[in-house]
Enzyme design. Structure first.
Site, PDB file in Angstrom:
ATOM      1  N   HIS A   1     -10.390   4.221  18.351  1.00  0.00           N
ATOM      2  CA  HIS A   1      -9.381   4.562  17.363  1.00  0.00           C
ATOM      3  C   HIS A   1     -10.026   4.619  15.978  1.00  0.00           C
ATOM      4  O   HIS A   1     -11.236   4.454  15.822  1.00  0.00           O
ATOM      5  CB  HIS A   1      -8.188   3.605  17.419  1.00  0.00           C
ATOM      6  CG  HIS A   1      -8.535   2.155  17.317  1.00  0.00           C
ATOM      7  ND1 HIS A   1      -9.062   1.596  16.178  1.00  0.00           N
ATOM      8  CD2 HIS A   1      -8.429   1.141  18.215  1.00  0.00           C
ATOM      9  CE1 HIS A   1      -9.251   0.309  16.363  1.00  0.00           C
ATOM     10  NE2 HIS A   1      -8.889   0.000  17.589  1.00  0.00           N
TER      11      HIS A   1
ATOM     12  N   ARG B   1     -14.594  -8.397  16.042  1.00  0.00           N
ATOM     13  CA  ARG B   1     -13.826  -9.617  16.284  1.00  0.00           C
ATOM     14  C   ARG B   1     -13.353  -9.626  17.737  1.00  0.00           C
ATOM     15  O   ARG B   1     -12.934  -8.617  18.277  1.00  0.00           O
ATOM     16  CB  ARG B   1     -12.616  -9.674  15.350  1.00  0.00           C
ATOM     17  CG  ARG B   1     -12.965  -9.967  13.904  1.00  0.00           C
ATOM     18  CD  ARG B   1     -11.782  -9.746  13.001  1.00  0.00           C
ATOM     19  NE  ARG B   1     -10.669 -10.635  13.331  1.00  0.00           N
ATOM     20  CZ  ARG B   1     -10.454 -11.817  12.758  1.00  0.00           C
ATOM     21  NH1 ARG B   1     -11.288 -12.244  11.830  1.00  0.00           N
ATOM     22  NH2 ARG B   1      -9.414 -12.557  13.081  1.00  0.00           N
TER      23      ARG B   1
ATOM     24  N   GLY C   1      14.762   3.413  -3.846  1.00  0.00           N
ATOM     25  CA  GLY C   1      14.869   3.672  -5.275  1.00  0.00           C
ATOM     26  C   GLY C   1      16.100   2.982  -5.819  1.00  0.00           C
ATOM     27  O   GLY C   1      16.968   2.515  -5.070  1.00  0.00           O
ATOM     28  N   LEU C   2      16.184   2.907  -7.120  1.00  0.00           N
ATOM     29  CA  LEU C   2      17.298   2.214  -7.756  1.00  0.00           C
ATOM     30  C   LEU C   2      18.618   2.945  -7.555  1.00  0.00           C
ATOM     31  O   LEU C   2      18.639   4.137  -7.207  1.00  0.00           O
ATOM     32  CB  LEU C   2      17.005   2.052  -9.249  1.00  0.00           C
ATOM     33  CG  LEU C   2      15.865   1.083  -9.613  1.00  0.00           C
ATOM     34  CD1 LEU C   2      15.550   1.179 -11.099  1.00  0.00           C
ATOM     35  CD2 LEU C   2      16.221  -0.343  -9.222  1.00  0.00           C
TER      36      LEU C   2
ATOM     37  N   ALA D   1      19.494   6.849  -8.330  1.00  0.00           N
ATOM     38  CA  ALA D   1      18.260   7.631  -8.424  1.00  0.00           C
ATOM     39  C   ALA D   1      18.307   8.923  -7.622  1.00  0.00           C
ATOM     40  O   ALA D   1      17.362   9.709  -7.669  1.00  0.00           O
ATOM     41  CB  ALA D   1      17.076   6.786  -7.967  1.00  0.00           C
ATOM     42  N   GLY D   2      19.376   9.145  -6.844  1.00  0.00           N
ATOM     43  CA  GLY D   2      19.507  10.408  -6.120  1.00  0.00           C
ATOM     44  C   GLY D   2      19.219  10.322  -4.636  1.00  0.00           C
ATOM     45  O   GLY D   2      19.072  11.354  -3.972  1.00  0.00           O
TER      46      GLY D   2
ATOM     47  N   SER E   1      21.137   9.378  -2.041  1.00  0.00           N
ATOM     48  CA  SER E   1      22.199   9.946  -1.201  1.00  0.00           C
ATOM     49  C   SER E   1      22.280  11.458  -1.362  1.00  0.00           C
ATOM     50  O   SER E   1      22.494  12.188  -0.382  1.00  0.00           O
ATOM     51  CB  SER E   1      23.544   9.299  -1.544  1.00  0.00           C
ATOM     52  OG  SER E   1      23.508   7.909  -1.270  1.00  0.00           O
TER      53      SER E   1
END
Length: 576
Positions: A200, A289, A403-404, A407-408, A410
């Site tokens: 990986h 490890r 975001g607060l 802030a847009g 929705s």
């Protein structure tokens, strides 16, 4: 021609029956008594005969056996950590004579070699288990194997008749052959990488670090017997070939098969893996490890610390002790505890067993964890053997707005639903709606806020598992909780996209028609995020939209462009 590292013990053993001798060897074996070897014993026979297990010339006698268990050395003092032994039943032991020969065969009756009997002796399996595996528990695969075998051991020098077309014949280079390839390329400092798993991104990172200060790299995956839930060697080799074709410098990389069986002996096996690589011409060996570990039987650093018990001259090979490597979401890169300052919650660090679980369930591996070519090879393999469970419907992922308030989030979620619903089912998990219906009664303490976000994350995963695009639109103020939600999704193979709707407090106050920010600033509303309660902006979001400077359509276009780049939305989709 460059001077290659000396074989362990000083001499490269060669006990392989040559093609010119093969017919006479078979004829002589027809008159000999026979022993049937299991897969591990056949692998050990090949290691001994080809010189990979130099300085051994046969299966261990009692003096070497006891010395290896007690002090990790052969009786003559040569460092050697694992007992390579050949077990026989009481009935077979009674038929063997010292100095006589016995034919060695596989389970189909094919002649694999011959052994000249030097001694027959008995071992204490539990004492060997405690010494080699540090446990008597049958849950340990090495102990389970050991306790299933007879207690009689036969010692003596061997010769081997290797199959003409063994598995991985193109890559099955004996020590002499690999040494010749290394010499042809003029390498003197050669890094070696042992693996029993697909490589990986973290492994790729370590091997390329080793390439920075060596002349060349040998990817040397083990192709002998492993645990039943390990990825089969033929599947792994397709993944190795795809990786080396696309992501490694061809002139500085070799791929070769290592025919040993896994013992899961932790530190002892790590030392064994290093010492035998000297015989292949490798000078520097990568030790990660929990190398060769299983379960919780060994400490994560013990495989590296065991090398400190011996002098550099005794070892003759340099261990490269690398720390655990992982993808850090906050750093947005591969890192280790030595280089990354962020908490474990920011790490994308999937175990091999977890990877198998995700793929068996039909999930997708995060691109930060593995190359897409490798993921596709593994998905195809495990998809073909998936039983009893329907694969997850394609197309589901989580898009998480943070975001607060105001802030847009929705607004953008609704715009995204309009665009994406033409391709697949879309559901919005709005923070206010979830509080009304799913989290009714919760307050605004740190604990209650986290509970609300965890509930949204749980529902989002349920939707995404069933092919739905789940859009979360909640403030989710705490970075640690957001990282937890992301980690849970990615561990299930669910793509997770974090979008930060960024806007200044001044802009939010201006657009706040309800006046909530002014009330909070006046102390009339308690626990208001961004004013009287903290908001922790994401350190490394997938997408940042500056909603106080961009029109919603521009923010939507940026999000859709990222989804198209990740293959999560059609590239032709654009904001209306």
């Amino acid at each position: 021609m460059p001077s290659l590292v000396q074989p362990h013990g000083g001499t490269l053993i060669d006990l392989v029956v040559s093609p010119s001798e093969a017919e006479a060897f078979r004829a002589e074996a027809r008159s000999l008594p026979s022993l049937v070897l299991d897969a591990r014993e056949l692998a050990d026979l090949e290691l001994i005969a080809t010189g990979a297990a130099s300085p051994l010339t046969g299966f261990l006698g009692p003096a070497d056996y006891e010395s290896v268990l007690a002090r990790l050395r052969l009786a003559d003092g040569t460092v050697w950590p694992l007992p390579l032994t050949l077990a026989v039943t009481d009935e077979d032991a009674a038929l063997l004579e010292r100095g006589g020969q016995v034919a060695l065969r596989d389970s189909t009756g094919r002649l694999a070699g011959a052994l000249t009997v030097r001694e027959v002796y008995r071992r204490d399996p539990l004492a060997e288990a405690r010494a080699v595996y540090r446990t008597e528990e049958r849950a340990h695969p090495g102990v389970a194997y050991l306790l299933s075998r007879p207690v009689n051991l036969i010692a003596g020098e061997v010769r081997a008749l290797l199959p003409e077309e063994p598995p991985f014949a193109r890559h099955r280079l004996a020590p002499r052959d690999l040494r010749a390839r290394i010499a042809e390329r003029g390498w003197t400092r050669v890094a070696g990488f042992q693996t029993r798993n697909p490589i990986h991104r973290a492994h790729e990172h370590l091997t390329k670090l080793a390439l920075e200060f060596t002349d060349g790299l040998v990817i040397h995956p083990l192709v002998g017997e492993t645990k039943g839930d390990d990825v089969p060697a033929e599947v792994r080799f397709r993944a190795y070939e795809a990786l080396l074709e696309r992501y490694y410098p061809r002139e500085r990389t070799l791929l070769a098969a290592f025919p040993a069986a896994m013992r899961y002996a932790g530190p002892r096996e790590a030392l064994f893996h290093a010492l035998v690589r000297k015989n292949y011409g490798i000078t520097h060996f990568i030790v990660g490890r929990d190398h060769a570990g299983v379960g919780r039987y060994y400490g994560p650093l013990e495989a590296q610390q065991i090398f400190e018990q011996f002098t550099p001259a005794e070892l003759g090979i340099t261990p490269l002790r690398f720390d655990a490597t992982f993808f850090c979401r906050a750093c947005d890169m591969l890192a280790s505890p030595r280089t990354c300052p962020h908490p474990p919650s920011e790490r994308l660090d999937l175990s091999g067993s977890r990877v198998r679980e995700i793929l068996r369930a039909g999930g997708n591996l995060p691109h930060q964890f593995t190359r897409p070519e490798v993921a596709e090879i593994l998905r195809t393999h495990l998809g073909a053997t998936r039983k009893g469970r329907a694969p997850r419907r394609p197309g589901g992922f989580i898009l998480w707005f943070t975001g607060l308030s105001g802030a847009g989030k929705s607004t953008l979620a609704e715009l995204l639903r309009e665009v994406l619903s033409a391709e697949r089912a879309v559901e919005i998990l709005d923070g206010d709606e979830v509080r009304t219906h799913l989290s009714k009664g919760l307050g605004f303490s740190r604990e209650d806020r986290d509970t609300n976000i965890r509930r949204i994350g749980f529902v989002a995963r349920l939707l995404a598992r069933n092919g739905v695009v789940a859009i979360g639109a909640a403030i989710s103020p705490y970075a640690e909780t957001r990282a937890e939600i992301r980690q849970l999704a990615e561990e299930e193979g669910i793509p997770f996209v974090e979008v930060y709707a960024e806007a200044s407090l001044e802009a939010l106050i201006r657009r706040d028609v309800k006046g909530l920010y002014r009330k909070a600033l006046a102390g009339e509303i308690a626990h208001f995020t961004g004013v009287s309660d903290p908001y922790q902006p994401p350190a490394a979001p997938d997408v940042v939209v500056q909603t106080d400077r961009q029109e919603p359509e521009a923010s939507l276009a940026a999000i859709l462009a990222f989804l198209a780049e990740r293959g999560l939305a059609a590239a032709q989709r654009r904001a209306a």
